[in-house]
Design a protein around this motif. Structure first.
Motif, PDB file in Angstrom:
ATOM      1  N   VAL A 161      59.849  53.140  32.046  1.00 37.76           N
ATOM      2  CA  VAL A 161      58.914  52.707  31.010  1.00 37.76           C
ATOM      3  C   VAL A 161      57.946  53.829  30.651  1.00 37.76           C
ATOM      4  O   VAL A 161      57.235  54.345  31.518  1.00 37.76           O
ATOM      5  N   ALA A 162      57.937  54.202  29.362  1.00 37.37           N
ATOM      6  CA  ALA A 162      56.868  55.034  28.802  1.00 37.37           C
ATOM      7  C   ALA A 162      55.896  54.073  28.135  1.00 37.37           C
ATOM      8  O   ALA A 162      56.170  53.552  27.057  1.00 37.37           O
ATOM      9  N   ALA A 163      54.788  53.806  28.777  1.00 30.14           N
ATOM     10  CA  ALA A 163      53.916  52.693  28.409  1.00 30.14           C
ATOM     11  C   ALA A 163      53.338  52.823  27.011  1.00 30.14           C
ATOM     12  O   ALA A 163      52.947  53.912  26.580  1.00 30.14           O
ATOM     13  N   ALA A 164      53.255  51.687  26.316  1.00 30.03           N
ATOM     14  CA  ALA A 164      52.633  51.655  24.998  1.00 30.03           C
ATOM     15  C   ALA A 164      51.122  51.830  25.088  1.00 30.03           C
ATOM     16  O   ALA A 164      50.492  52.334  24.161  1.00 30.03           O
ATOM     17  N   SER A 165      50.531  51.418  26.211  1.00 32.53           N
ATOM     18  CA  SER A 165      49.077  51.525  26.369  1.00 32.53           C
ATOM     19  C   SER A 165      48.732  51.764  27.825  1.00 32.53           C
ATOM     20  O   SER A 165      49.291  51.113  28.713  1.00 32.53           O
ATOM     21  N   ARG A 166      47.800  52.670  28.056  1.00 32.77           N
ATOM     22  CA  ARG A 166      47.363  52.933  29.427  1.00 32.77           C
ATOM     23  C   ARG A 166      46.669  51.711  30.022  1.00 32.77           C
ATOM     24  O   ARG A 166      46.851  51.386  31.186  1.00 32.77           O
ATOM     25  N   ARG A 167      45.872  51.003  29.195  1.00 31.25           N
ATOM     26  CA  ARG A 167      45.075  49.891  29.701  1.00 31.25           C
ATOM     27  C   ARG A 167      45.767  48.540  29.579  1.00 31.25           C
ATOM     28  O   ARG A 167      45.567  47.660  30.407  1.00 31.25           O
ATOM     29  N   VAL A 220      59.920  52.661  37.111  1.00 30.03           N
ATOM     30  CA  VAL A 220      59.391  54.023  37.140  1.00 30.03           C
ATOM     31  C   VAL A 220      58.691  54.280  35.809  1.00 30.03           C
ATOM     32  O   VAL A 220      59.294  54.119  34.745  1.00 30.03           O
ATOM     33  N   ALA A 221      57.421  54.645  35.871  1.00 33.94           N
ATOM     34  CA  ALA A 221      56.686  55.038  34.669  1.00 33.94           C
ATOM     35  C   ALA A 221      57.015  56.488  34.352  1.00 33.94           C
ATOM     36  O   ALA A 221      57.051  57.335  35.251  1.00 33.94           O
ATOM     37  N   VAL A 222      57.243  56.783  33.071  1.00 35.84           N
ATOM     38  CA  VAL A 222      57.573  58.143  32.676  1.00 35.84           C
ATOM     39  C   VAL A 222      56.682  58.580  31.524  1.00 35.84           C
ATOM     40  O   VAL A 222      56.410  57.795  30.610  1.00 35.84           O
ATOM     41  N   ASP A 223      56.159  59.788  31.603  1.00 40.83           N
ATOM     42  CA  ASP A 223      55.299  60.404  30.586  1.00 40.83           C
ATOM     43  C   ASP A 223      53.930  59.751  30.515  1.00 40.83           C
ATOM     44  O   ASP A 223      52.930  60.431  30.384  1.00 40.83           O
ATOM     45  N   ARG A 224      53.860  58.411  30.596  1.00 39.42           N
ATOM     46  CA  ARG A 224      52.597  57.683  30.525  1.00 39.42           C
ATOM     47  C   ARG A 224      52.525  56.693  31.678  1.00 39.42           C
ATOM     48  O   ARG A 224      53.471  55.951  31.906  1.00 39.42           O
ATOM     49  N   ARG A 225      51.396  56.674  32.367  1.00 34.00           N
ATOM     50  CA  ARG A 225      51.241  55.762  33.491  1.00 34.00           C
ATOM     51  C   ARG A 225      50.234  54.660  33.131  1.00 34.00           C
ATOM     52  O   ARG A 225      49.067  54.950  32.862  1.00 34.00           O
ATOM     53  N   ALA A 236      56.185  57.238  39.403  1.00 33.82           N
ATOM     54  CA  ALA A 236      55.879  57.836  38.102  1.00 33.82           C
ATOM     55  C   ALA A 236      56.398  59.265  38.038  1.00 33.82           C
ATOM     56  O   ALA A 236      56.405  59.984  39.041  1.00 33.82           O
ATOM     57  N   VAL A 237      56.819  59.657  36.843  1.00 32.58           N
ATOM     58  CA  VAL A 237      57.191  61.044  36.556  1.00 32.58           C
ATOM     59  C   VAL A 237      56.382  61.462  35.335  1.00 32.58           C
ATOM     60  O   VAL A 237      56.536  60.884  34.256  1.00 32.58           O
ATOM     61  N   MET A 238      55.508  62.424  35.511  1.00 32.21           N
ATOM     62  CA  MET A 238      54.536  62.792  34.496  1.00 32.21           C
ATOM     63  C   MET A 238      54.617  64.279  34.161  1.00 32.21           C
ATOM     64  O   MET A 238      55.171  65.074  34.914  1.00 32.21           O
ATOM     65  N   VAL A 239      54.015  64.627  33.037  1.00 24.00           N
ATOM     66  CA  VAL A 239      53.764  66.018  32.658  1.00 24.00           C
ATOM     67  C   VAL A 239      52.300  66.322  32.947  1.00 24.00           C
ATOM     68  O   VAL A 239      51.435  65.448  32.808  1.00 24.00           O
ATOM     69  N   ASP A 240      52.011  67.549  33.333  1.00 22.57           N
ATOM     70  CA  ASP A 240      50.623  67.950  33.549  1.00 22.57           C
ATOM     71  C   ASP A 240      49.979  68.197  32.183  1.00 22.57           C
ATOM     72  O   ASP A 240      49.777  69.335  31.751  1.00 22.57           O
ATOM     73  N   ASN A 241      49.665  67.091  31.499  1.00 22.10           N
ATOM     74  CA  ASN A 241      49.163  67.176  30.126  1.00 22.10           C
ATOM     75  C   ASN A 241      47.835  67.915  30.025  1.00 22.10           C
ATOM     76  O   ASN A 241      47.621  68.706  29.101  1.00 22.10           O
TER      77      ASN A 241
END
Length: 333
Positions: free
Chosen positions: A120-126, A141-146, A154-159
């Motif tokens: 899931v790349a979440a539509a909203s953080r909150r 697994v959250a991807v790109d957005r947690r 989670a798998v993220m980018v160091d934005n």
């Protein structure tokens, strides 16, 4: 052709008992024998099609992304699919359009269909809510957005680091009035990229008031970037460069600049996220490269481990960005 009800009547049991016998449920040995004898006499065969469908659902994962039109998410989806195929998992793609209600409906479908897991790349953080999946024991697994409240891998980018590097690059090239167009308020990618931009300007002693006045939130889409760029150019003290927090908004910003007769590199522009033609336009476009395919591949691999029963503590994998400087940030001179 005999039905499950025919077998139930012949064996003197309920249809539910017949179903349990042929699907591995708990039934006494005496009842199981009666059911099997009745089935043999009537020539009944369990419904192979229904059992096959249940097995297929258990080998399907869902991928929820905000915008399939964005090349970043297209590459991410390919990474998920390639990794899933290695273990014979199929992928169902769900496009949420940055809409929490639409996202919730897709989550409900995934639960109803008993999918094996979700990326899931979440539509909203909150506002994205993954609690129902957690309660059912479905791996996520959250991807790109947690999502802020979710306890998931989670798998993220160091934005933030990538945005700080990009803004610092603009400063080093001689730009002094650097604006920012970031994504929707509340999205983790928007907030993290904005934080990196602010950090770089504060290190350069730019006042917070100026930073706030030259920051715009948009929708991560072309029209949002166009509108935000027009607003920035209309300020009493317009910027001499802009950091754009995603690739589609960069397309809109470039259109606004062209209409205003403003051109790089005299006006610097840097995109957080790749566009296929970045090196082909004139002047070529400076970008922050995002490892989109690697993000998807890593997320699907992590999900497969959970589906297989891994009991390791929750993990967060962070991938780094890389700056690709080109001519659009050559300097105001």
């Amino acid at each position: 052709m005999a039905t499950i009800s025919d077998v139930a009547r012949a064996a003197g049991v309920s249809p539910a008992t017949v179903s349990r016998v042929f699907n591995g449920g708990r039934v006494t040995a005496e009842r199981a024998q009666r059911v099997r004898e009745a089935a043999d006499t009537l020539g009944f065969s369990p419904n192979r099609v229904a059992r096959s469908l249940r097995t297929q659902r258990a080998s399907v994962i869902g991928l929820l992304i905000p915008d399939i039109a964005n090349p970043f998410f297209t590459a991410l989806a390919r990474g998920v699919e390639d990794a899933a195929q290695r273990t014979n998992l199929s992928v169902v793609l769900c496009n949420t359009d940055e809409d929490v209600d639409k996202e919730r409906r897709y989550l409900d479908v995934a639960l109803a269909e008993h999918m094996a897991g979700l990326v899931v790349a979440a539509a909203s953080r909150r506002r994205t809510d993954l609690s129902a999946a957690a309660q059912r024991g479905m791996p996520v697994v959250a991807v790109d957005r947690r999502p802020r409240a979710a306890e998931v891998d989670a798998v993220m980018v160091d934005n933030q680091h990538g945005a700080e590097d990009a803004t610092a690059h603009l400063i080093e090239r001689g730009y002094r009035r650097i604006a920012c167009v970031t994504g929707p308020a509340g999205a983790s990618t928007s907030e993290d990229r904005l934080a990196g931009y602010r950090a770089a300007l504060r290190d350069a002693d730019v006042p917070d008031e100026w930073i706030r006045a030259h920051t715009r939130h948009a929708d991560f889409r072309v029209e949002g970037g166009y509108t935000a760029m027009k607003e920035l150019l209309a300020l009493d003290v317009p910027p001499d460069a802009v950091f754009i927090a995603n690739n589609l908004m960069t397309v809109g910003a470039l259109r606004a600049l062209r209409e205003a007769g403003v051109a790089p590199p005299g006006f610097g522009i840097l995109s957080f996220g790749d566009v296929p033609w970045a090196s082909l336009v004139h002047p070529s476009l400076s970008t922050v490269h995002l490892p989109a395919y690697d993000l998807g591949e890593a997320a699907a691999t992590l999900l497969q481990e959970r589906i297989a029963g891994s009991a390791k503590p929750l993990q967060t994998v962070v991938l780094r960005t890389s700056l690709e400087p080109r001519n659009s940030t050559a300097g105001p001179g």
